[in-house]
Design an enzyme around this catalytic site. Structure first.
Site, PDB file in Angstrom:
ATOM      1  N   ASP A   1      -6.639  -8.152  -3.877  1.00  0.00           N
ATOM      2  CA  ASP A   1      -7.772  -6.776  -3.431  1.00  0.00           C
ATOM      3  C   ASP A   1      -7.239  -7.728  -2.433  1.00  0.00           C
ATOM      4  OD1 ASP A   1      -9.333  -9.765  -2.924  1.00  0.00           O
ATOM      5  OD2 ASP A   1     -10.947  -8.114  -3.431  1.00  0.00           O
TER       6      ASP A   1
ATOM      7  N   ALA B   1     -20.801   3.563  -8.261  1.00  0.00           N
ATOM      8  CA  ALA B   1     -20.381   2.257  -7.469  1.00  0.00           C
ATOM      9  C   ALA B   1     -21.016   2.691  -6.561  1.00  0.00           C
ATOM     10  CB  ALA B   1     -18.839   2.323  -7.989  1.00  0.00           C
TER      11      ALA B   1
ATOM     12  N   GLU C   1     -24.489   1.884  -5.713  1.00  0.00           N
ATOM     13  CA  GLU C   1     -24.656   0.482  -5.899  1.00  0.00           C
ATOM     14  C   GLU C   1     -24.319  -0.830  -4.483  1.00  0.00           C
ATOM     15  OE1 GLU C   1     -24.734  -3.170  -8.214  1.00  0.00           O
ATOM     16  OE2 GLU C   1     -22.759  -2.460  -6.883  1.00  0.00           O
TER      17      GLU C   1
ATOM     18  N   SER D   1     -14.713  -8.887   5.637  1.00  0.00           N
ATOM     19  CA  SER D   1     -14.507  -8.963   3.771  1.00  0.00           C
ATOM     20  C   SER D   1     -13.176  -9.799   3.579  1.00  0.00           C
ATOM     21  CB  SER D   1     -14.208  -7.633   3.574  1.00  0.00           C
ATOM     22  OG  SER D   1     -14.300  -7.505   2.683  1.00  0.00           O
TER      23      SER D   1
ATOM     24  N   LYS E   1       0.679  -1.163  -0.187  1.00  0.00           N
ATOM     25  CA  LYS E   1       0.040  -0.322  -0.332  1.00  0.00           C
ATOM     26  C   LYS E   1       0.856   1.418   0.489  1.00  0.00           C
ATOM     27  CE  LYS E   1      -3.656   1.934   2.521  1.00  0.00           C
ATOM     28  NZ  LYS E   1      -2.621   3.409   3.690  1.00  0.00           N
TER      29      LYS E   1
ATOM     30  N   GLU F   1      -4.980  -4.902  -6.062  1.00  0.00           N
ATOM     31  CA  GLU F   1      -5.299  -4.562  -6.940  1.00  0.00           C
ATOM     32  C   GLU F   1      -5.530  -2.903  -6.950  1.00  0.00           C
ATOM     33  OE1 GLU F   1      -9.804  -5.856  -8.542  1.00  0.00           O
ATOM     34  OE2 GLU F   1      -9.881  -4.731  -6.553  1.00  0.00           O
TER      35      GLU F   1
END
Length: 217
Positions: free
Chosen positions: A84, A160, A163, A62, A27, A148
């Protein structure tokens, strides 16, 4: 807020074990790379196409959900193989900026493209649009780590985000109608993105024409 972030980091470190430090290094390496890109594109093109950058390490909850969905056997067999775990999102102004950014990243020796998915030219059935890159980034200690990168315009990112929130609402009435409306909104925003790019090009053209007219022959 600080306590919440501390708890998330602590939980992530416990969940990922030694791999957590590699995700953090990936990162940080990407954030440094993006800073270099902003400076370089500003000098070459006269403007910085990036509006904002978001970066995160996938939370344990997640990651567990995704591993279960992909039928992975656990952290050792799954999380380190996914891309990811370290996710970054570059949000830019215009559609062609997405490809300018992608092309710049492709020149970097410390970033290896593994897979590309162009959901801008080929949107998902839902209307989702973005450019996805699965990469391996070289960290400061010389390790290559999966990551990613998503590249999208402000309009794409807005759609996005909304949604995503709606998708996780439970027991929605008329769900198929909602999906159809979301797709319609995505198409309208895509049309707006194109029109804004046309307006920008027209403004640039008019400025160049005016400059040529004012230049002594």
């Amino acid at each position: 807020m600080a306590a919440q972030e501390f708890n998330i980091k602590t939980a992530s470190r416990l969940y990922y074990g030694g791999y957590y430090d590699r995700l953090v290094e990936a990162k940080e390496s990407l954030e440094l790379l993006f800073g270099e890109m902003e400076y370089d594109l500003l000098n070459k093109k006269g403007r910085n196409p990036i509006e904002y950058i978001k970066a995160r390490i996938k939370t344990p909850a997640s990651m567990e959900e995704k591993l279960a969905r992909l039928n992975k056997g656990g952290l050792r067999l799954g999380a380190q193989d996914l891309f990811d775990g370290c996710g970054t999102r570059l949000v830019c102004t215009f559609i062609d900026d997405c490809y300018t950014i992608k092309d710049w990243l492709a020149t970097r020796p410390d970033l290896l493209f593994v897979a590309e998915k162009d959901y801008i030219r080929h949107p998902k059935a839902s209307g989702y649009r973005s450019y996805h890159l699965q990469v391996r980034v070289r960290t400061d200690v010389g390790q290559w780590v999966n990551a990613e990168i998503q590249i999208r315009t402000i309009a794409m990112d807005c759609w996005a985000t909304l949604e995503h929130h709606l998708r996780y609402k439970k027991h929605l009435l008329n769900e198929s109608m909602m999906a159809s409306e979301l797709q319609r909104c995505a198409d309208e925003l895509a049309s707006t993105d194109i029109n804004l790019m046309i307006i920008r090009d027209r403004i640039v053209y008019d400025k160049e024409e005016a400059s040529d007219e004012n230049t002594p022959s």
